[in-house]
Design an enzyme around this catalytic site. Structure first.
Site, PDB file in Angstrom:
ATOM      1  N   HIS A 107      -5.720   2.086  14.722  1.00  0.00           N
ATOM      2  CA  HIS A 107      -6.092   0.741  14.274  1.00  0.00           C
ATOM      3  C   HIS A 107      -4.929  -0.208  14.526  1.00  0.00           C
ATOM      4  O   HIS A 107      -3.801   0.222  14.781  1.00  0.00           O
ATOM      5  CB  HIS A 107      -6.412   0.741  12.765  1.00  0.00           C
ATOM      6  CG  HIS A 107      -5.223   1.037  11.907  1.00  0.00           C
ATOM      7  ND1 HIS A 107      -4.661   2.297  11.814  1.00  0.00           N
ATOM      8  CD2 HIS A 107      -4.458   0.237  11.111  1.00  0.00           C
ATOM      9  CE1 HIS A 107      -3.616   2.259  11.008  1.00  0.00           C
ATOM     10  NE2 HIS A 107      -3.474   1.018  10.572  1.00  0.00           N
ATOM     11  N   HIS A 147      -1.814   1.756  16.199  1.00  0.00           N
ATOM     12  CA  HIS A 147      -1.050   2.894  15.700  1.00  0.00           C
ATOM     13  C   HIS A 147      -1.953   3.798  14.871  1.00  0.00           C
ATOM     14  O   HIS A 147      -3.087   3.440  14.548  1.00  0.00           O
ATOM     15  CB  HIS A 147       0.157   2.415  14.876  1.00  0.00           C
ATOM     16  CG  HIS A 147      -0.205   1.496  13.747  1.00  0.00           C
ATOM     17  ND1 HIS A 147      -0.638   0.191  13.937  1.00  0.00           N
ATOM     18  CD2 HIS A 147      -0.216   1.671  12.398  1.00  0.00           C
ATOM     19  CE1 HIS A 147      -0.879  -0.381  12.780  1.00  0.00           C
ATOM     20  NE2 HIS A 147      -0.649   0.503  11.816  1.00  0.00           N
ATOM     21  N   ASP A 205      -3.194  -3.693  12.451  1.00  0.00           N
ATOM     22  CA  ASP A 205      -3.210  -4.251  11.095  1.00  0.00           C
ATOM     23  C   ASP A 205      -3.788  -5.665  11.098  1.00  0.00           C
ATOM     24  O   ASP A 205      -3.518  -6.456  12.002  1.00  0.00           O
ATOM     25  CB  ASP A 205      -1.788  -4.288  10.519  1.00  0.00           C
ATOM     26  CG  ASP A 205      -1.248  -2.892  10.214  1.00  0.00           C
ATOM     27  OD1 ASP A 205      -2.054  -1.938  10.179  1.00  0.00           O
ATOM     28  OD2 ASP A 205      -0.026  -2.760  10.022  1.00  0.00           O
ATOM     29  N   LYS A 225       0.864  -1.183   0.000  1.00  0.00           N
ATOM     30  CA  LYS A 225       0.000   0.000   0.000  1.00  0.00           C
ATOM     31  C   LYS A 225       0.901   1.234   0.000  1.00  0.00           C
ATOM     32  O   LYS A 225       1.766   1.368   0.874  1.00  0.00           O
ATOM     33  CB  LYS A 225      -0.899   0.007   1.245  1.00  0.00           C
ATOM     34  CG  LYS A 225      -1.865   1.187   1.299  1.00  0.00           C
ATOM     35  CD  LYS A 225      -2.584   1.223   2.663  1.00  0.00           C
ATOM     36  CE  LYS A 225      -3.603   2.342   2.705  1.00  0.00           C
ATOM     37  NZ  LYS A 225      -3.967   2.710   4.100  1.00  0.00           N
TER      38      LYS A 225
END
Length: 327
Positions: free
Chosen positions: A213, A269, A215, A194
């Site tokens: 959030h 993070h 991962d 990404k």
């Protein structure tokens, strides 16, 4: 397509980018001397397993130096990504995501269900870069002309780093060296690149690039540019992560936390934005293939330590997480 890059050129700052007060970085970023976030010399074999394991359990996050990927390879990856986002909007939109499709691949701005209509100050490009069977080149930019070459060269160099990280974690957990990798998909492990593009933001104290959030991946390996923006949540505080030239930033993802039955921590993070400068980052999410089931490893559960997580297909896990459905 309305992108953040287009909104950034407007005079007014849209209200949908203003975060609630308990999320605003101007109010919530730790202001004192932050604790030392682990930096691990990946070139040293002595204590490497313990260092990686300790950082993964305490922080779920660390940076590695002397990882063996040439700075030229990292520089080319960053150059072609930057050149893509400098293209005219209509040229970028050739690679737009399919709005009806289930895949995250392609160019866009929205990734998941937006809570209370709030948006992140970021555009992105997703490309699966490994294994060859997962790659769909129609989403890979043809301009700049060496985008494919630079990206594939980086993917080639990533293999050894990924394998070394997973071996170290596996041994740290008391498993055989290859067991953790097998538990997240083995040779079918998908590398999902990404490219994040965070344009200058007129109100950086009120906005976030990506809100808090963890991962969904097993591991995330990130290359940042020099503009600070990554923050990790630890001890009830949001700490800035210092930029180290040519370092790789490692996030433990949800699948490793699940497989380790909670011993390793999936790091929470977020990303902040800058008033004057464009921030970019290049995370690669190491993900199980969609059909692959992940659950606590059978060697890490017992009557005294029962499973803390359900075993489920990765595709089902992703669906629940993106749509804010409890796992």
């Amino acid at each position: 397509m309305e992108t953040v890059q287009a909104v950034a050129s407007n005079q007014e700052f849209p209200s949908e980018f203003i975060r609630p007060e308990d999320e605003q970085p101007g109010l919530t970023t730790f202001k004192g001397q932050p604790p030392q976030i682990p930096v691990i010399d990946f070139g040293l074999s002595e204590n490497l397993v313990q260092s990686v394991f300790d950082a993964s359990c305490e922080w779920g996050f660390f940076q590695i130096v002397n990882h063996g990927i040439p700075s030229e390879v990292l520089g080319n990856l960053q150059r072609v990504g930057k050149q893509f986002f400098e293209l005219p909007q209509e040229e970028k939109e050739v690679y737009a995501k399919d709005p009806k499709g289930k895949s995250v691949e392609g160019y866009g701005t929205k990734l998941q269900k937006e809570v209370e209509g709030k948006k992140g100050w970021v555009d992105h490009l997703f490309n699966k870069i490994w294994p060859p069977s997962a790659i769909d080149y129609k989403f890979w930019p043809k301009n700049p002309p060496d985008y494919r070459e630079a990206t594939e060269e980086y993917a080639k160099h990533l293999h050894e780093v990924v394998n070394k990280l997973l071996r170290s974690l596996s041994l740290g957990l008391g498993l055989e060296a290859e067991e953790l990798k097998k538990g997240v998909g083995g040779e079918e492990l998908v590398y999902n690149l990404k490219i994040n593009f965070y344009p200058p933001c007129p109100c950086p104290d009120l906005a976030l690039g990506v809100p808090a959030h963890s991962d969904m991946s097993a591991l995330t390996i990130l290359v940042p540019n020099e503009v600070q923006g990554l923050q990790v949540f630890q001890h009830g505080n949001w700490y800035d992560v210092s930029y180290i030239p040519n370092a790789l930033v490692i996030h433990i993802g949800d699948q490793i936390e699940i497989l380790s039955n909670g011993k390793c921590k999936s790091v929470v993070h977020r990303t902040t934005v800058n008033k004057e400068k464009t921030r970019m980052s290049w995370p690669v999410f190491m993900e199980p293939p969609p059909h692959f089931e992940v659950g606590p490893h059978f060697k890490l559960v017992s009557d005294e330590n029962p499973p803390k997580f359900k075993t489920k297909k990765f595709s089902d896990y992703v669906y629940c997480k993106l749509n804010k459905i409890p796992q």
